[in-house]
Design a protein around this motif. Structure first.
Motif, PDB file in Angstrom:
ATOM      1  N   TRP A 158      -4.441  -6.860  -2.048  1.00  0.00           N
ATOM      2  CA  TRP A 158      -3.360  -7.575  -1.869  1.00  0.00           C
ATOM      3  C   TRP A 158      -2.947  -8.170  -3.145  1.00  0.00           C
ATOM      4  CZ3 TRP A 158      -0.108  -5.185   1.258  1.00  0.00           C
ATOM      5  CH2 TRP A 158      -0.785  -4.740   2.318  1.00  0.00           C
ATOM      6  N   MET A 159      -3.537  -8.574  -3.914  1.00  0.00           N
ATOM      7  CA  MET A 159      -3.243  -9.624  -5.319  1.00  0.00           C
ATOM      8  C   MET A 159      -2.791  -8.533  -6.300  1.00  0.00           C
ATOM      9  SD  MET A 159      -3.093 -12.360  -4.262  1.00  0.00           S
ATOM     10  CE  MET A 159      -2.701 -13.023  -6.094  1.00  0.00           C
ATOM     11  N   ILE A 160      -2.925  -7.457  -6.421  1.00  0.00           N
ATOM     12  CA  ILE A 160      -2.388  -6.646  -7.433  1.00  0.00           C
ATOM     13  C   ILE A 160      -0.963  -6.314  -7.553  1.00  0.00           C
ATOM     14  CG2 ILE A 160      -2.072  -4.126  -8.364  1.00  0.00           C
ATOM     15  CD1 ILE A 160      -5.128  -3.862  -7.326  1.00  0.00           C
ATOM     16  N   SER A 161      -0.253  -6.372  -6.195  1.00  0.00           N
ATOM     17  CA  SER A 161       1.246  -6.074  -6.013  1.00  0.00           C
ATOM     18  C   SER A 161       2.139  -7.626  -6.752  1.00  0.00           C
ATOM     19  CB  SER A 161       1.546  -5.938  -4.871  1.00  0.00           C
ATOM     20  OG  SER A 161       1.155  -4.546  -4.501  1.00  0.00           O
ATOM     21  N   PRO A 162       1.592  -8.719  -6.009  1.00  0.00           N
ATOM     22  CA  PRO A 162       2.163 -10.016  -6.673  1.00  0.00           C
ATOM     23  C   PRO A 162       1.998 -10.377  -8.158  1.00  0.00           C
ATOM     24  CG  PRO A 162       0.935 -10.587  -4.797  1.00  0.00           C
ATOM     25  CD  PRO A 162       0.545  -8.829  -5.100  1.00  0.00           C
ATOM     26  N   ILE A 163       0.845 -10.150  -8.783  1.00  0.00           N
ATOM     27  CA  ILE A 163       0.695 -10.088 -10.008  1.00  0.00           C
ATOM     28  C   ILE A 163       1.424  -9.131 -10.815  1.00  0.00           C
ATOM     29  CG2 ILE A 163      -1.066  -9.972 -11.943  1.00  0.00           C
ATOM     30  CD1 ILE A 163      -3.077 -11.129  -9.615  1.00  0.00           C
ATOM     31  N   TRP A 164       1.585  -8.092 -10.299  1.00  0.00           N
ATOM     32  CA  TRP A 164       2.392  -6.917 -11.204  1.00  0.00           C
ATOM     33  C   TRP A 164       3.567  -7.315 -11.108  1.00  0.00           C
ATOM     34  CZ3 TRP A 164       3.263  -1.375  -8.981  1.00  0.00           C
ATOM     35  CH2 TRP A 164       3.956  -0.493  -9.810  1.00  0.00           C
ATOM     36  N   LEU A 165       4.261  -7.782 -10.183  1.00  0.00           N
ATOM     37  CA  LEU A 165       5.512  -8.112  -9.972  1.00  0.00           C
ATOM     38  C   LEU A 165       6.098  -9.168 -10.642  1.00  0.00           C
ATOM     39  CD1 LEU A 165       6.454  -7.099  -5.971  1.00  0.00           C
ATOM     40  CD2 LEU A 165       7.048  -5.912  -8.246  1.00  0.00           C
ATOM     41  N   LEU A 166       5.162 -10.086 -10.646  1.00  0.00           N
ATOM     42  CA  LEU A 166       5.514 -11.427 -11.464  1.00  0.00           C
ATOM     43  C   LEU A 166       5.245 -10.947 -13.093  1.00  0.00           C
ATOM     44  CD1 LEU A 166       5.564 -14.424 -11.440  1.00  0.00           C
ATOM     45  CD2 LEU A 166       3.197 -14.571 -11.915  1.00  0.00           C
ATOM     46  N   ILE A 167       4.676 -10.131 -13.442  1.00  0.00           N
ATOM     47  CA  ILE A 167       4.808  -9.743 -14.838  1.00  0.00           C
ATOM     48  C   ILE A 167       5.798  -8.826 -15.235  1.00  0.00           C
ATOM     49  CG2 ILE A 167       3.390  -8.132 -16.637  1.00  0.00           C
ATOM     50  CD1 ILE A 167       0.976  -8.924 -15.082  1.00  0.00           C
ATOM     51  N   LEU A 168       6.286  -8.008 -14.024  1.00  0.00           N
ATOM     52  CA  LEU A 168       7.419  -7.282 -14.361  1.00  0.00           C
ATOM     53  C   LEU A 168       8.717  -8.176 -14.277  1.00  0.00           C
ATOM     54  CD1 LEU A 168       8.992  -4.437 -14.303  1.00  0.00           C
ATOM     55  CD2 LEU A 168       8.760  -4.447 -11.766  1.00  0.00           C
ATOM     56  N   SER A 169       8.822  -9.067 -13.524  1.00  0.00           N
ATOM     57  CA  SER A 169       9.883  -9.742 -13.614  1.00  0.00           C
ATOM     58  C   SER A 169       9.924 -10.677 -15.001  1.00  0.00           C
ATOM     59  CB  SER A 169      10.138 -10.802 -12.387  1.00  0.00           C
ATOM     60  OG  SER A 169       8.761 -11.864 -12.435  1.00  0.00           O
ATOM     61  N   PHE A 170       8.885 -11.047 -15.466  1.00  0.00           N
ATOM     62  CA  PHE A 170       9.114 -12.047 -16.700  1.00  0.00           C
ATOM     63  C   PHE A 170       9.291 -11.059 -17.805  1.00  0.00           C
ATOM     64  CE2 PHE A 170       7.008 -15.433 -14.249  1.00  0.00           C
ATOM     65  CZ  PHE A 170       7.932 -16.462 -14.757  1.00  0.00           C
ATOM     66  N   THR A 171       9.150  -9.562 -17.805  1.00  0.00           N
ATOM     67  CA  THR A 171       9.159  -8.874 -19.071  1.00  0.00           C
ATOM     68  C   THR A 171      10.609  -8.807 -19.459  1.00  0.00           C
ATOM     69  OG1 THR A 171       8.826  -7.210 -17.302  1.00  0.00           O
ATOM     70  CG2 THR A 171       7.773  -7.179 -19.314  1.00  0.00           C
ATOM     71  N   TYR A 172      11.629  -9.333 -18.720  1.00  0.00           N
ATOM     72  CA  TYR A 172      13.062  -9.251 -18.952  1.00  0.00           C
ATOM     73  C   TYR A 172      13.339 -10.370 -19.760  1.00  0.00           C
ATOM     74  CZ  TYR A 172      13.349  -5.502 -15.915  1.00  0.00           C
ATOM     75  OH  TYR A 172      13.096  -4.245 -15.072  1.00  0.00           O
ATOM     76  N   LEU A 173      12.574 -11.288 -19.895  1.00  0.00           N
ATOM     77  CA  LEU A 173      12.668 -12.482 -20.449  1.00  0.00           C
ATOM     78  C   LEU A 173      12.342 -12.456 -22.035  1.00  0.00           C
ATOM     79  CD1 LEU A 173      11.485 -15.350 -18.443  1.00  0.00           C
ATOM     80  CD2 LEU A 173      13.704 -14.478 -18.800  1.00  0.00           C
ATOM     81  N   PHE A 174      11.748 -11.352 -22.552  1.00  0.00           N
ATOM     82  CA  PHE A 174      11.582 -10.793 -24.054  1.00  0.00           C
ATOM     83  C   PHE A 174      12.827 -10.597 -24.491  1.00  0.00           C
ATOM     84  CE2 PHE A 174       7.416  -9.797 -22.095  1.00  0.00           C
ATOM     85  CZ  PHE A 174       6.436 -10.745 -23.010  1.00  0.00           C
ATOM     86  N   LYS A 175      13.002 -11.155 -26.066  1.00  0.00           N
ATOM     87  CA  LYS A 175      14.173 -10.777 -26.653  1.00  0.00           C
ATOM     88  C   LYS A 175      14.451  -9.148 -26.954  1.00  0.00           C
ATOM     89  CE  LYS A 175      14.769 -14.851 -28.962  1.00  0.00           C
ATOM     90  NZ  LYS A 175      15.687 -15.570 -30.167  1.00  0.00           N
ATOM     91  N   THR A 176      13.349  -8.613 -27.023  1.00  0.00           N
ATOM     92  CA  THR A 176      13.509  -6.861 -27.471  1.00  0.00           C
ATOM     93  C   THR A 176      12.528  -6.325 -26.566  1.00  0.00           C
ATOM     94  OG1 THR A 176      11.969  -6.925 -29.334  1.00  0.00           O
ATOM     95  CG2 THR A 176      14.496  -7.337 -29.620  1.00  0.00           C
ATOM     96  N   GLY A 177      12.764  -4.880 -26.412  1.00  0.00           N
ATOM     97  CA  GLY A 177      11.712  -4.074 -25.525  1.00  0.00           C
ATOM     98  C   GLY A 177      10.258  -4.169 -26.514  1.00  0.00           C
ATOM     99  N   LEU A 178      10.677  -4.016 -27.653  1.00  0.00           N
ATOM    100  CA  LEU A 178       9.427  -3.761 -28.678  1.00  0.00           C
ATOM    101  C   LEU A 178       8.573  -5.206 -28.635  1.00  0.00           C
ATOM    102  CD1 LEU A 178       8.103  -2.130 -30.739  1.00  0.00           C
ATOM    103  CD2 LEU A 178       9.302  -3.433 -32.555  1.00  0.00           C
ATOM    104  N   LYS A 179       9.198  -6.163 -28.220  1.00  0.00           N
ATOM    105  CA  LYS A 179       8.296  -7.371 -27.932  1.00  0.00           C
ATOM    106  C   LYS A 179       7.727  -7.481 -26.861  1.00  0.00           C
ATOM    107  CE  LYS A 179      10.457 -10.753 -31.052  1.00  0.00           C
ATOM    108  NZ  LYS A 179      10.909 -11.966 -31.390  1.00  0.00           N
ATOM    109  N   ALA A 180       8.370  -7.101 -25.886  1.00  0.00           N
ATOM    110  CA  ALA A 180       7.761  -6.830 -24.319  1.00  0.00           C
ATOM    111  C   ALA A 180       6.701  -5.917 -24.524  1.00  0.00           C
ATOM    112  CB  ALA A 180       8.798  -6.424 -23.513  1.00  0.00           C
TER     113      ALA A 180
END
Length: 99
Positions: free
Chosen positions: A55-77
């Motif tokens: 059950w911990m895989i999903s919350p960790i994954w969604l947290l990482i997914l949500s923070f990916t949009y804070l990178f300046k570019t897709g290449l940096k992400a």
């Protein structure tokens, strides 16, 4: 109101950021959970950790997914998540020699 310069804005590379978060975020969450599962309290055979790990895989994954949009570019992400994956799996396999 002060405006950010064009090079300081977060660029909207939504597709690349989304795929980075989906694919590399999932593999990173797997690496974090399996490291805890194998080397955490009780080891891999602890009966109460099975459901917790699952059950911990999903919350960790969604947290990482949500923070990916804070990178300046897709290449940096992609590059930062790739390095994080390499480090996480490296830690997992380095600890494997000591268990």
């Amino acid at each position: 109101m002060a405006r950010l310069a064009a090079h300081e804005k977060i660029q909207p590379h939504w597709w690349v950021k989304t795929f980075a978060g989906l694919i590399l975020g999932l593999t990173l969450s797997f690496a974090l959970v399996i490291t805890f599962a194998w080397y955490g309290p009780g080891g891999i055979d602890a009966p109460v950790k099975v459901q917790f790990n699952m059950w911990m895989i999903s919350p960790i994954w969604l947290l990482i997914l949500s923070f990916t949009y804070l990178f300046k570019t897709g290449l940096k992400a992609v590059s930062y998540l790739l390095v994080a994956n390499i480090l996480a799996y490296g830690v997992f396999f380095l600890l494997g020699g000591r268990a």
